[in-house]
Design a protein around this motif. Sequence first.
Motif, PDB file in Angstrom:
ATOM      1  N   TYR A  37       2.914   2.858   0.635  1.00 42.82           N
ATOM      2  CA  TYR A  37       1.554   2.398   0.836  1.00 42.82           C
ATOM      3  C   TYR A  37       1.615   0.971   1.373  1.00 42.82           C
ATOM      4  O   TYR A  37       2.476   0.183   1.003  1.00 42.82           O
ATOM      5  CB  TYR A  37       0.763   2.389  -0.475  1.00 42.82           C
ATOM      6  N   GLN A  39      -0.617  -2.593   1.785  1.00 39.00           N
ATOM      7  CA  GLN A  39      -1.775  -3.321   1.257  1.00 39.00           C
ATOM      8  C   GLN A  39      -1.939  -4.625   2.048  1.00 39.00           C
ATOM      9  O   GLN A  39      -1.261  -5.609   1.775  1.00 39.00           O
ATOM     10  CB  GLN A  39      -1.633  -3.602  -0.239  1.00 39.00           C
ATOM     11  N   PRO A  41      -4.192  -8.044   3.421  1.00 39.28           N
ATOM     12  CA  PRO A  41      -4.948  -9.032   2.633  1.00 39.28           C
ATOM     13  C   PRO A  41      -6.293  -8.524   2.112  1.00 39.28           C
ATOM     14  O   PRO A  41      -6.797  -9.021   1.122  1.00 39.28           O
ATOM     15  CB  PRO A  41      -5.136 -10.185   3.626  1.00 39.28           C
ATOM     16  N   SER A  42      -6.861  -7.532   2.745  1.00 38.95           N
ATOM     17  CA  SER A  42      -8.124  -6.964   2.256  1.00 38.95           C
ATOM     18  C   SER A  42      -7.964  -6.262   0.905  1.00 38.95           C
ATOM     19  O   SER A  42      -8.958  -5.944   0.248  1.00 38.95           O
ATOM     20  CB  SER A  42      -8.664  -5.958   3.274  1.00 38.95           C
ATOM     21  N   ARG A  43      -6.742  -6.028   0.476  1.00 38.39           N
ATOM     22  CA  ARG A  43      -6.373  -5.375  -0.789  1.00 38.39           C
ATOM     23  C   ARG A  43      -6.524  -3.862  -0.751  1.00 38.39           C
ATOM     24  O   ARG A  43      -6.210  -3.192  -1.727  1.00 38.39           O
ATOM     25  CB  ARG A  43      -7.156  -5.932  -1.992  1.00 38.39           C
ATOM     26  N   GLN A  44      -7.020  -3.322   0.351  1.00 38.61           N
ATOM     27  CA  GLN A  44      -7.108  -1.866   0.464  1.00 38.61           C
ATOM     28  C   GLN A  44      -5.720  -1.248   0.437  1.00 38.61           C
ATOM     29  O   GLN A  44      -4.811  -1.741   1.091  1.00 38.61           O
ATOM     30  CB  GLN A  44      -7.810  -1.499   1.777  1.00 38.61           C
ATOM     31  N   MET A  45      -5.528  -0.187  -0.308  1.00 38.34           N
ATOM     32  CA  MET A  45      -4.251   0.529  -0.355  1.00 38.34           C
ATOM     33  C   MET A  45      -4.297   1.647   0.688  1.00 38.34           C
ATOM     34  O   MET A  45      -5.093   2.574   0.581  1.00 38.34           O
ATOM     35  CB  MET A  45      -4.019   1.132  -1.746  1.00 38.34           C
ATOM     36  N   LEU A  47      -2.282   4.602   2.803  1.00 32.08           N
ATOM     37  CA  LEU A  47      -1.109   5.462   2.851  1.00 32.08           C
ATOM     38  C   LEU A  47      -0.405   5.301   4.205  1.00 32.08           C
ATOM     39  O   LEU A  47      -1.039   5.384   5.247  1.00 32.08           O
ATOM     40  CB  LEU A  47      -1.513   6.920   2.666  1.00 32.08           C
ATOM     41  N   PHE A  91       4.235  -1.066  -0.702  1.00 31.34           N
ATOM     42  CA  PHE A  91       4.621  -0.526  -1.997  1.00 31.34           C
ATOM     43  C   PHE A  91       5.251   0.849  -1.826  1.00 31.34           C
ATOM     44  O   PHE A  91       4.700   1.719  -1.147  1.00 31.34           O
ATOM     45  CB  PHE A  91       3.404  -0.392  -2.918  1.00 31.34           C
ATOM     46  N   LEU A 107       1.037   7.996  -9.908  1.00 30.14           N
ATOM     47  CA  LEU A 107       1.966   7.254  -9.072  1.00 30.14           C
ATOM     48  C   LEU A 107       2.621   6.148  -9.905  1.00 30.14           C
ATOM     49  O   LEU A 107       1.940   5.423 -10.621  1.00 30.14           O
ATOM     50  CB  LEU A 107       1.241   6.618  -7.896  1.00 30.14           C
ATOM     51  N   PHE A 109       4.632   2.769  -9.159  1.00 29.87           N
ATOM     52  CA  PHE A 109       4.830   1.868  -8.025  1.00 29.87           C
ATOM     53  C   PHE A 109       5.995   0.925  -8.229  1.00 29.87           C
ATOM     54  O   PHE A 109       6.307   0.524  -9.355  1.00 29.87           O
ATOM     55  CB  PHE A 109       3.575   1.012  -7.815  1.00 29.87           C
TER      56      PHE A 109
END
Lengths: 119, 114
Positions: A37, A39, A41-45, A47, A91, A107, A109
Amino acid sequence: AQTVTQSQPEMSVQEAETVTLSCTYDTSESDYYLFWYKQPPSRQMILVIRQEAYKQQNATENRFSVNFQKAAKSFSLKISDSQLGDAAMYFCAYSRLVSFTGTASKLTFGTGTRLQVTL
Amino acid sequence: DARVTQTPRHKVTEMGQEVTMRCQPILGHNTVFWYRQTMMQGLELLAYFRNRAPLDDSGMPKDRFSAEMPDATLATLKIQPSEPRDSAVYFCASSSVVDHETQYFGPGTRLLVL
């Protein structure tokens, strides 16, 4: 218990070059999934790529590919032709396959690798 | 464009207040996960549901946290009372066996408890 280890806290790559991020895992299971995954800077994870343990062929998604070594419990991510937009935290994650249901579990991590892309 | 949605995106509250976070999984996904991300602990599972039934909530502090799925399109995570140590980003993810149980994440709720 399953564990995922990413031994490179930070990596740097020049634009257009290739970089490989390392991941090892520990499990006694034979059926499982592995994921990378991203990530930003927006913090969105987001895939990036998925690998089923029962498949010998390494997964690829455009500029992203993996080197899956089941016996060595290694799952590295190769990013080719790196772009500025690839800069992010990456990640590695593991998910056990629950054989009697055919479904996957949570999951687990790794601690992540921060990738910098320079001009 | 199927995606997991979460509300609110940001929440600032005072210690002791109740916090409710909501998640709408991807339509057709029958498994919903709640994760928390902090600098110290990284990403950790709080709870997850399959077909609206809780399967594992061992990662959740039972005295103050609760998770529910009132229906297939809504999952909630509540903290009551909230504490400063609950400050984190809370992610919801959903998956389906049709897609090899690949988990797709929502944008997260960034919680700050003062």
